[in-house]
Scaffold this motif. Structure first.
Motif, PDB file in Angstrom:
ATOM      1  N   TRP A 126       0.804  -1.222   0.000  1.00 17.55           N
ATOM      2  CA  TRP A 126       0.000   0.000   0.000  1.00 17.55           C
ATOM      3  C   TRP A 126       0.845   1.284   0.000  1.00 17.55           C
ATOM      4  O   TRP A 126       0.309   2.361  -0.214  1.00 17.55           O
ATOM      5  N   GLY A 127       2.138   1.196   0.259  1.00 17.26           N
ATOM      6  CA  GLY A 127       2.940   2.385   0.490  1.00 17.26           C
ATOM      7  C   GLY A 127       3.739   2.857  -0.708  1.00 17.26           C
ATOM      8  O   GLY A 127       3.721   2.260  -1.783  1.00 17.26           O
ATOM      9  N   THR A 128       4.471   3.947  -0.496  1.00 18.06           N
ATOM     10  CA  THR A 128       5.409   4.473  -1.477  1.00 18.06           C
ATOM     11  C   THR A 128       6.765   3.809  -1.233  1.00 18.06           C
ATOM     12  O   THR A 128       7.286   3.849  -0.119  1.00 18.06           O
ATOM     13  N   LEU A 129       7.341   3.214  -2.265  1.00 17.73           N
ATOM     14  CA  LEU A 129       8.544   2.400  -2.102  1.00 17.73           C
ATOM     15  C   LEU A 129       9.788   3.140  -2.580  1.00 17.73           C
ATOM     16  O   LEU A 129       9.710   4.010  -3.463  1.00 17.73           O
ATOM     17  N   PRO A 130      10.952   2.800  -2.015  1.00 18.16           N
ATOM     18  CA  PRO A 130      12.199   3.425  -2.468  1.00 18.16           C
ATOM     19  C   PRO A 130      12.547   3.020  -3.892  1.00 18.16           C
ATOM     20  O   PRO A 130      12.169   1.933  -4.357  1.00 18.16           O
ATOM     21  N   ALA A 131      13.265   3.898  -4.575  1.00 17.73           N
ATOM     22  CA  ALA A 131      13.681   3.606  -5.951  1.00 17.73           C
ATOM     23  C   ALA A 131      14.712   2.482  -5.958  1.00 17.73           C
ATOM     24  O   ALA A 131      15.529   2.352  -5.036  1.00 17.73           O
ATOM     25  N   MET A 132      14.678   1.681  -7.019  1.00 17.25           N
ATOM     26  CA  MET A 132      15.650   0.602  -7.176  1.00 17.25           C
ATOM     27  C   MET A 132      16.826   1.096  -8.010  1.00 17.25           C
ATOM     28  O   MET A 132      16.649   1.841  -8.966  1.00 17.25           O
ATOM     29  N   ARG A 133      18.040   0.659  -7.640  1.00 17.23           N
ATOM     30  CA  ARG A 133      19.273   1.097  -8.286  1.00 17.23           C
ATOM     31  C   ARG A 133      19.866   0.030  -9.205  1.00 17.23           C
ATOM     32  O   ARG A 133      20.841   0.300  -9.904  1.00 17.23           O
ATOM     33  N   ARG A 134      19.343  -1.188  -9.169  1.00 15.74           N
ATOM     34  CA  ARG A 134      19.867  -2.274 -10.001  1.00 15.74           C
ATOM     35  C   ARG A 134      18.722  -3.179 -10.433  1.00 15.74           C
ATOM     36  O   ARG A 134      17.681  -3.233  -9.772  1.00 15.74           O
TER      37      ARG A 134
END
Length: 336
Positions: free
Chosen positions: A71-79
């Motif tokens: 349900w939340g806002t997730l951190p950006a992925m770097r790989r």
């Protein structure tokens, strides 16, 4: 870095959940059937799967993680892809080659040791079998899950040192004992902490006390991706991301965490290949290692598999009550 999630109403969680019961291919830390609550959430599938013996206070962190991921806002992925280690349960040496075939292309293995009812000779035979099957170029890690006291850990790791261990995970349970083992074995083997981070009131005590060389982090028990990233940042130690015998849904959460780590923090292959230890899964395309790695993506649910592995009504009721109890704890922590 903080999560932007809000706590959904309890009825929304219960309306969106399916409870599954999936047999394991071999007994793993006493588990022969893995139960999990799978949410069909706005972000996509999410998982809540604390082990059955965990009390509500501990399990509520797992629900917080499931809510954030669903349900939340997730951190950006770097790989885009994550290297994976094979996971070898506390099986006989003769069974090792068959287990390793389930982890296609993996060149790192984590081997369970210090199993209750087994001996150091069993551990040595298992690690030797892994070395023989994977060759001299493979990395071998061992995981005692806190099963040794300090003297057992020191003698056990000295006996296993000829196999050139990458590191020893949680040889003893307490931070104080980890300090003793790390000091006594300095230069022989690195010490990694898992339970001393995820089951501790203060997950940073290990880093502050110098009890470990690196951390093993798991998204669900740490309360979600943002909280795990905050702990990792504050600890300042290299990390390996692992799982807790999750379905592909929970593995997707772990992959997201590994993919979101800053450069230079990830300390090698991650323990996110454990779907290979289950007899089945809930995803249309299970998240299994291919050429030693897995794409960092969310699992897509397969309705037929959800139906096939659906838990009995009594077990579903038990999980509904568990979700309700954990939801009450979270509501008290964030009443707004």
């Amino acid at each position: 870095m903080e999560s932007t999630i809000n706590l959904p109403p309890l009825h929304e969680l219960l309306d969106s959940v399916r409870v599954v019961s999936i047999p394991t291919r071999t007994r793993f830390r006493g588990v022969s059937v893995r139960e999990a609550a799978i949410f069909d959430a706005p972000n996509g599938a999410s998982e809540f799967s604390p082990f059955l013996e965990y009390e509500t206070a501990e399990a509520s962190s797992w629900l917080a993680a499931a809510i954030e991921y669903g349900w939340g806002t997730l951190p950006a992925m770097r790989r885009e892809r994550i290297q994976i280690n094979a996971t070898v349960p506390a099986i006989s040496a003769e069974q090792v080659p068959a287990i390793l075939t389930r982890f296609e292309g993996c060149t790192t293995a984590k081997v369970k040791v210090a199993e209750r009812g087994q001996s150091l000779a069993d551990d040595i035979a298992r690690v030797r079998a892994v070395r023989e099957a994977m060759g001299d170029g493979a990395l071998i890690r061992i995981d005692a899950n806190g099963g040794w006291n300090t003297e057992q850990a020191i003698s056990g790791l000295q006996a296993l040192a000829p196999f050139e261990l990458d590191y020893a995970e949680q040889p003893c349970m307490s931070v104080e004992d980890l300090i003793v083992v790390r000091e006594r074995l300095s230069g022989l083997v690195r010490i990694a902490a898992d339970e001393s981070v995820r089951k501790a009131d203060d997950p940073l005590a290990v880093a502050r006390s110098g009890a470990a060389d690196l951390l093993i982090v798991k998204a669900q028990p740490l309360g979600g991706l943002h909280r795990a990233l905050n702990i990792i940042d504050a600890a300042g130690l290299p990390v390996v991301v692992s799982s807790a015998l999750d379905t592909s849904v929970g593995i997707g959460m772990g992959l997201h965490l590994a993919a979101a780590l800053p450069e230079g923090v990830l300390a090698g292959a991650c323990g996110l290949g454990t779907v290979a230890l289950l007899e089945g899964d809930v995803a249309a395309e299970p998240l299994l290692a291919r050429h030693g790695s897995i794409d960092a993506r969310r699992a897509i649910l397969d309705p037929k598999k959800l139906e096939h592995y659906e838990a009995a009504p009594g077990r579903t009721k038990w999980w509904h009550e568990r979700i309700s109890a954990c939801h009450r704890v979270l509501a008290e922590e964030c009443p707004g």
